[in-house]
Scaffold this motif. Sequence first.
Motif, short mmCIF file in Angstrom:
data_model
loop_
_atom_site.label_atom_id
_atom_site.label_comp_id
_atom_site.label_asym_id
_atom_site.label_seq_id
_atom_site.Cartn_x
_atom_site.Cartn_y
_atom_site.Cartn_z
N MET A 80 0.85 -1.19 0.00
CA MET A 80 0.00 0.00 0.00
C MET A 80 0.88 1.23 0.00
SD MET A 80 -3.15 -0.83 2.63
CE MET A 80 -4.05 -2.39 2.56
N THR A 81 0.41 2.29 -0.62
CA THR A 81 1.14 3.56 -0.68
C THR A 81 0.24 4.69 -0.20
OG1 THR A 81 0.49 3.92 -2.98
CG2 THR A 81 2.59 2.82 -2.60
N ASP A 82 0.88 5.81 0.14
CA ASP A 82 0.17 7.01 0.58
C ASP A 82 -0.80 6.69 1.71
OD1 ASP A 82 -0.35 9.71 0.63
OD2 ASP A 82 -2.01 9.57 -0.80
N VAL A 83 -0.29 5.99 2.72
CA VAL A 83 -1.11 5.62 3.87
C VAL A 83 -0.28 5.77 5.13
CG1 VAL A 83 -0.50 3.18 3.64
CG2 VAL A 83 -2.60 3.81 4.85
N SER A 84 -0.89 6.34 6.18
CA SER A 84 -0.22 6.48 7.47
C SER A 84 -0.62 5.28 8.34
CB SER A 84 -0.63 7.79 8.14
OG SER A 84 0.03 7.95 9.38
N ALA A 85 0.11 4.18 8.18
CA ALA A 85 -0.25 2.91 8.82
C ALA A 85 0.92 2.38 9.63
CB ALA A 85 -0.65 1.89 7.76
N VAL A 86 0.59 1.74 10.76
CA VAL A 86 1.62 1.15 11.62
C VAL A 86 1.20 -0.25 12.04
CG1 VAL A 86 2.28 3.42 12.52
CG2 VAL A 86 0.65 2.03 13.79
N ASP A 87 2.17 -1.02 12.51
CA ASP A 87 1.96 -2.29 13.21
C ASP A 87 1.07 -3.25 12.42
OD1 ASP A 87 3.42 -0.94 15.05
OD2 ASP A 87 1.88 -0.83 16.59
N THR A 88 1.51 -3.55 11.20
CA THR A 88 0.74 -4.39 10.29
C THR A 88 1.05 -5.87 10.53
OG1 THR A 88 0.79 -2.65 8.61
CG2 THR A 88 0.32 -4.89 7.85
N ILE A 89 0.00 -6.69 10.55
CA ILE A 89 0.15 -8.14 10.61
C ILE A 89 -0.60 -8.76 9.44
CG2 ILE A 89 0.55 -8.27 13.10
CD1 ILE A 89 -2.36 -8.94 13.50
N ILE A 90 -0.04 -9.85 8.90
CA ILE A 90 -0.64 -10.56 7.76
C ILE A 90 -0.69 -12.04 8.11
CG2 ILE A 90 -0.36 -11.16 5.32
CD1 ILE A 90 1.05 -8.53 4.87
N PHE A 91 -1.84 -12.67 7.90
CA PHE A 91 -1.98 -14.09 8.22
C PHE A 91 -3.08 -14.70 7.37
CE2 PHE A 91 -4.66 -11.60 11.00
CZ PHE A 91 -5.86 -12.28 11.02
N LYS A 92 -3.05 -16.02 7.27
CA LYS A 92 -4.05 -16.76 6.49
C LYS A 92 -5.15 -17.25 7.43
CE LYS A 92 -5.63 -18.94 2.78
NZ LYS A 92 -5.05 -20.24 2.37
N ARG A 93 -6.38 -17.02 7.02
CA ARG A 93 -7.52 -17.55 7.76
C ARG A 93 -8.63 -17.82 6.76
NH1 ARG A 93 -9.63 -17.58 13.22
NH2 ARG A 93 -11.90 -17.59 13.23
N GLY A 94 -9.09 -19.07 6.72
CA GLY A 94 -10.10 -19.44 5.74
C GLY A 94 -9.55 -19.36 4.34
N GLU A 95 -10.31 -18.82 3.42
CA GLU A 95 -9.88 -18.76 2.02
C GLU A 95 -9.05 -17.53 1.69
OE1 GLU A 95 -13.02 -17.77 -0.88
OE2 GLU A 95 -14.41 -17.67 0.83
N TYR A 96 -8.90 -16.61 2.64
CA TYR A 96 -8.21 -15.35 2.34
C TYR A 96 -6.96 -15.15 3.21
CZ TYR A 96 -12.60 -14.04 0.04
OH TYR A 96 -13.70 -14.01 -0.76
N TRP A 97 -6.07 -14.30 2.70
CA TRP A 97 -5.02 -13.72 3.50
C TRP A 97 -5.54 -12.39 4.02
CZ3 TRP A 97 -0.16 -15.43 4.93
CH2 TRP A 97 0.23 -16.65 4.39
N TRP A 98 -5.27 -12.13 5.31
CA TRP A 98 -5.79 -10.94 5.96
C TRP A 98 -4.66 -10.01 6.36
CZ3 TRP A 98 -10.90 -9.98 6.00
CH2 TRP A 98 -11.75 -11.06 5.69
N LEU A 99 -4.88 -8.73 6.15
CA LEU A 99 -3.94 -7.69 6.55
C LEU A 99 -4.67 -6.79 7.55
CD1 LEU A 99 -1.63 -5.58 4.23
CD2 LEU A 99 -2.97 -4.47 6.02
N LEU A 100 -4.18 -6.77 8.80
CA LEU A 100 -4.74 -5.90 9.84
C LEU A 100 -3.72 -4.83 10.16
CD1 LEU A 100 -6.31 -8.49 12.35
CD2 LEU A 100 -7.27 -7.58 10.23
N THR A 101 -4.15 -3.58 10.14
CA THR A 101 -3.21 -2.49 10.35
C THR A 101 -3.91 -1.32 11.01
OG1 THR A 101 -1.48 -1.18 9.24
CG2 THR A 101 -3.60 -1.35 8.11
N ASN A 102 -3.12 -0.46 11.66
CA ASN A 102 -3.65 0.72 12.34
C ASN A 102 -3.38 1.96 11.50
OD1 ASN A 102 -2.54 -1.16 14.86
ND2 ASN A 102 -4.58 -0.34 15.13
#
Length: 534
Positions: A391-413
């Motif tokens: 991702m670009t042009d985003v003020s984001a911190v503390d990102t985690i990425i993991f697989k759950r079900g059929e998707y990969w998930w990205l959780l970020t602040n």
Amino acid sequence: MKTYRVGLLLDGTDQPGWIHDMVEWLARSQDYDMAALLVMEKTGTEPRLGAKALFGTLSRLESRLLPPRQRQMLACRDLRDGLPAAVPLLRLPADPGDAGRDDGVAALGLDLVIMLGARPLVPPLRARMADWARLGIWQLSYSDIAVSTSRYAGFWEVYQREDHTTVKLWRVGASVEQDALLDQRSFNTEVFWLKNQTRAFSLGNFMVYDALLALARARPGAAPPGMQIMSGQRRDDPAEWDSAAYIARQAWLMGDLIVRRVMGRNVRWRIGMFPSARQQAVVSEAMVLQPPKGRFFADPFVYTHGNNPYIFFEDYDFNSRKGTISVATFEDGAFRLLGTALSLPYHLSFPYIFEYEGVTYMVPETCGNRSIELWKCTEFPLKWELDMTLMTDVSAVDTIIFKRGEYWWLLTNIDRTDGQSHCDELFAFFADSPRSKQWTPHACNPIVRNPMRARNAGIIVSPAGEVIRCAQYQGFCHYGKGVSLNRIEELSPSTYVETDGEIHYASFLRKRHASMHHWHHQGGHTVFDFAYME
């Protein structure tokens, strides 16, 4: 053709910048038409002369501490200067029982009225408003312990050293008991009043924007995240004594901060590790990785490679005021620093590590570059190359990425206000691959909406796929007051359910300003960070 006609209900045409921001958002919206400006004469008594003078002086002093953008949010100017000529302005009587001049409102055919700069709503006034708009009246209030106007919004929370300041969005009913709570969010209370006030106004605007977007683009089956009720005592307008006591408290706080700086006293973060996932093991079993003078170690992630634990962490230098990613291993009962894994022109922290198709990846915090970057390990553990920018042009911190079900998930602040607070909202995105450049936003973003549990603090994924999302708890003037371990029960493109875990504090340190804000478990080892005043 815009779908909804919206009227803004105000107490005058001279309004602060945060209300101008609302008007500009409506003007840009593809779904909402700014159809009318409704001005109701001011009601209620003015503050006592002494209180007005003291708070006026206090406002002038604190406004000098605000950055330009926040000063603009409080500076008043005439709304009519920026309104299209086609937008009518209706002046309404202040007398709650005088409905004779309200006929023009009903004739506008409004879908919604948004009331800003909240005022007391007595029953006759509520009755007058009942037929103004098809979807009713929305009103913001700036916390349970705030008053019914926005004049002193954010004051009591700073005065009382509350950890959090709450903002609520209501649908106005025929009586107070019939008011419907549409949304409630909070943020970490700022250290002085006007800073706290601008944060409250900014968050309130985003709550309205999010509610309007949800109304216009409601997705079938999308379940909004639950609201955590954070109630407090309702207070009257502050008086002269409150202003004087506030100044005394702030003077003591500033004096304490100055003394700490002069004496060179820092809150230094350290890393602890133990071979267990049990919280009670911290005191008796933790081994500590101590930073050298002038640096701190934080945000540790443990990664097992060749049956050995490797700890990747933020290595912050007080002189350069910048973090790099360093690596240590643990052998024969002792830590051994291996060196720097990643150093860039901008600050780095939170080196989240995961595997995908046999390759080891890292997603460090790269907020200083306004990006979320994916790095690939080319020679473990010290050689990494940029794989792609997610991702670009985003003020984001503390990102985690993991697989759950059929998707990969990205959780970020993500911070949507001034780029200075990432602790209040958690956003989710999903894709078919962690290397995707097209991440779809969750239907309920932001999925967590308060600083008690919004900011990521690590993650625990069990072999069976159970996901524990670790989260920071922030306090008043206390970054990293504690950590909670929260179980993700349900995660789909349209739902998010998380069971709140107990908040763990660093009380085991028995030291002033004890802090803890990160937790991670992998391969039979748990790592965490902690800090205290030196």
